[in-house]
Design a protein around this motif. Structure first.
Motif, mmCIF file in Angstrom:
data_model
loop_
_atom_site.group_PDB
_atom_site.id
_atom_site.type_symbol
_atom_site.label_atom_id
_atom_site.label_comp_id
_atom_site.label_asym_id
_atom_site.label_seq_id
_atom_site.Cartn_x
_atom_site.Cartn_y
_atom_site.Cartn_z
ATOM 1 N N HIS A 43 0.798 -1.193 0.042
ATOM 2 C CA HIS A 43 0.012 -0.095 -0.074
ATOM 3 C C HIS A 43 0.926 1.102 -0.004
ATOM 4 O O HIS A 43 0.183 2.291 0.276
ATOM 5 N N GLY A 44 2.151 0.986 -0.078
ATOM 6 C CA GLY A 44 2.839 2.240 -0.410
ATOM 7 C C GLY A 44 3.192 3.178 1.013
ATOM 8 O O GLY A 44 3.224 4.272 0.906
ATOM 9 N N ARG A 45 3.095 2.427 2.131
ATOM 10 C CA ARG A 45 3.568 2.951 3.503
ATOM 11 C C ARG A 45 4.628 3.259 3.510
ATOM 12 O O ARG A 45 5.685 2.313 3.348
ATOM 13 N N ASP A 46 5.357 4.416 4.237
ATOM 14 C CA ASP A 46 6.729 4.591 4.770
ATOM 15 C C ASP A 46 6.852 3.978 6.328
ATOM 16 O O ASP A 46 6.040 3.545 6.878
ATOM 17 N N ILE A 47 7.977 3.848 6.328
ATOM 18 C CA ILE A 47 8.570 3.213 7.721
ATOM 19 C C ILE A 47 7.937 3.868 9.039
ATOM 20 O O ILE A 47 7.312 3.366 9.903
#
Length: 204
Positions: A151-155
């Motif tokens: 889902h293209g989430r960052d850390i």
């Protein structure tokens, strides 16, 4: 342990394998809620169920069928995969004249910790526990970042998810066996996040 080490009755084993075959057909691909998740929940259910004195046949069937409608929910075809999975399980088991359909269906309907109904039977509580346990520990960490990749989430967003959901699951377990397993898995996640935050700040 293999299924045959938990369940000795050949008729039960045959039925469970039929349910597994049905369940596999619903999953076109792997992912955070693919069939590998179902199998881990299944294994946890057998382990916890044996320790807690549950009906392992009911539990095995519920575990294998609890997420069959998850791909339909992900596609927006159904709103609640637990309810739809329960309907599919009822049709399948009724067609086989299985006598404990209601017990399996209730466990499936009640497996989501964030939505009603509350699990009332031991088998339903164990399925709910096993499903939550698969979101904690090393597997839980892996699944969070699999989902983030999907889902293209960052850390940083992933860390927020740990804080808002994953780290709260330990206190939502029903059974003694699951609570013990959750403590160890929870500790692993806490230590992982602590190190991750330090590395983000360049401390390690």
């Amino acid at each position: 342990m293999k299924l045959e080490e938990y369940i000795k009755d050949k008729g039960s084993i045959e039925l469970i394998k039929k349910a597994e075959g049905l369940a596999r057909n619903f999953f076109e691909r792997e992912g955070t809620h693919g069939f590998s998740h179902v199998k881990r929940v299944f294994n946890l259910c057998l382990h916890i169920g044996e320790a807690e004195g549950a009906d392992l046949e009911v539990l095995a069937l519920a575990a294998l069928l609890h997420d069959v409608a998850r791909p339909l929910e992900d596609k927006g075809i159904v709103e609640d995969h637990a309810k739809e999975s329960a309907k599919i399980a009822r049709r399948f088991l009724t067609s086989l004249k299985y006598p404990k359909v209601d017990e399996v269906v209730h466990a499936i309907e009640a497996h989501r910790f964030s939505r009603p109904p509350e699990p009332k039977t031991l088998e339903a509580k164990i399925l709910s526990d096993a499903d939550k346990l698969d979101a904690i520990g090393a597997i839980g960490v892996a699944r969070v970042f699999m989902y983030s990749g999907e889902h293209g989430r960052d850390i940083e967003t992933s860390i927020k998810h740990f804080e808002e959901k994953i780290l709260k699951l330990k206190d939502l377990m029903y059974t003694k066996t699951a609570k013990k397993l959750a403590e160890e898995r929870h500790k692993f996640v806490e230590e992982f996040i602590e190190r991750l935050l330090k590395e983000i700040e360049g401390e390690l």
